[in-house]
Design an enzyme around this catalytic site. Sequence first.
Site, mmCIF file in Angstrom:
data_model
loop_
_atom_site.group_PDB
_atom_site.id
_atom_site.type_symbol
_atom_site.label_atom_id
_atom_site.label_comp_id
_atom_site.label_asym_id
_atom_site.label_seq_id
_atom_site.Cartn_x
_atom_site.Cartn_y
_atom_site.Cartn_z
ATOM 1 N N ARG A 152 83.077 24.540 53.254
ATOM 2 C CA ARG A 152 83.652 25.538 54.156
ATOM 3 C C ARG A 152 82.829 26.819 54.003
ATOM 4 O O ARG A 152 83.020 27.579 53.067
ATOM 5 C CB ARG A 152 85.122 25.836 53.821
ATOM 6 C CG ARG A 152 86.079 24.648 53.829
ATOM 7 C CD ARG A 152 86.265 23.991 55.190
ATOM 8 N NE ARG A 152 86.631 24.894 56.257
ATOM 9 C CZ ARG A 152 87.892 25.288 56.535
ATOM 10 N NH1 ARG A 152 88.882 24.890 55.767
ATOM 11 N NH2 ARG A 152 88.139 26.077 57.567
ATOM 12 N N ASP A 182 89.421 35.909 55.457
ATOM 13 C CA ASP A 182 88.597 34.949 54.731
ATOM 14 C C ASP A 182 87.348 35.617 54.179
ATOM 15 O O ASP A 182 86.845 35.215 53.134
ATOM 16 C CB ASP A 182 88.223 33.787 55.650
ATOM 17 C CG ASP A 182 89.387 32.826 55.824
ATOM 18 O OD1 ASP A 182 89.470 31.876 55.041
ATOM 19 O OD2 ASP A 182 90.220 33.050 56.719
#
Length: 346
Positions: A96, A239
């Site tokens: 990711r 994030d």
Amino acid sequence: MSTRTRRPALADSVRLSGGGVEILDRRVYPFERRWVHCATSEDVAVAIEQMVTQSSGPLFATTAGMTLAAREARNEPPGRAAERLRASGRRLVATRPTNNHIRDAVQAILAATVDGPLPEASGDELVEAVTAAGAEHDAAYWARSAALGRHAAALLDDGAKVLTHCWADAYLIATVEAAQEAGKRLEFVCTETRPYLQGARLTAATLVEMGYRPTVITDGMVAAAMADGLADVALTAADRVTMDGHVVNKVGTLGVALAARAFDLPFYALVQAPDPLAPVIGDVVIEHRDGDEVLHVLGTRSAAEGTTGYYPAFDATPPGLVTRIVTERGAFRPEHVSQHFVEESS
């Protein structure tokens, strides 16, 4: 409002044992409490890629996965063991690319072991050192999240109606705990968050567990909910935050920020620290996932055959739409978020 102190189930969703790693499957939670068994570091990487765990979960999966990698390298000579550990770290980082949790966890473990004081470690010494470094990183993450939560809770008025987007995990849990400790009453509105419905399933379920009765809305209802007075403030995780104040978070966050600006509501983003390796937004890789994922809801196709999907998993909210970026060291205007590190070094 609940005064319970036990942390909710999702705060303990990765478990390391002698036989591998168990990861609570967030794709089906809370309807099922299903654990995915990972016997190898590669199994952990695949679980992260397949969204078995999200948000803070990949960090804890990564530290556990690095322990599995050390176990797998136990019988290798020192140089080869170190390279196998680094290779496993690279594999985990690649799962990711947008959130820097995984990268930072791998770097911390390597720095504490084969890239630091133990370049020749192998066998049980390597396993013990990696396990300890992983546990230390996990504990530090929770401590930093608690500090962040106290700063975030200080921004919320007693009785505030808080609109969330997606699943902020440790940051939300810590903020709610701090607000409860301060005696503040809060209400929550949660976007359902397509395509995995993390807001409806994870955020809302956790808030219920913590004593609240949140309202769930679809992603397209944010502006209408604000117009109807259902929200006083928008609060999301990030994030990643760039050093110039761009907030990268689950796709749809930009829309929340735009709606908040239209209705003159504050928009707060939570992150432990901005990323010093991302001076500007061009330094952040925005993950694009298979468009087929948006054509399904909880495993059932929701779009007509013959259609295609488009799925940037994250978007970037520019600094001008952000009221404050809350880190473990305080709440900063986005243009001043780099001062986080000035505070840290002072």
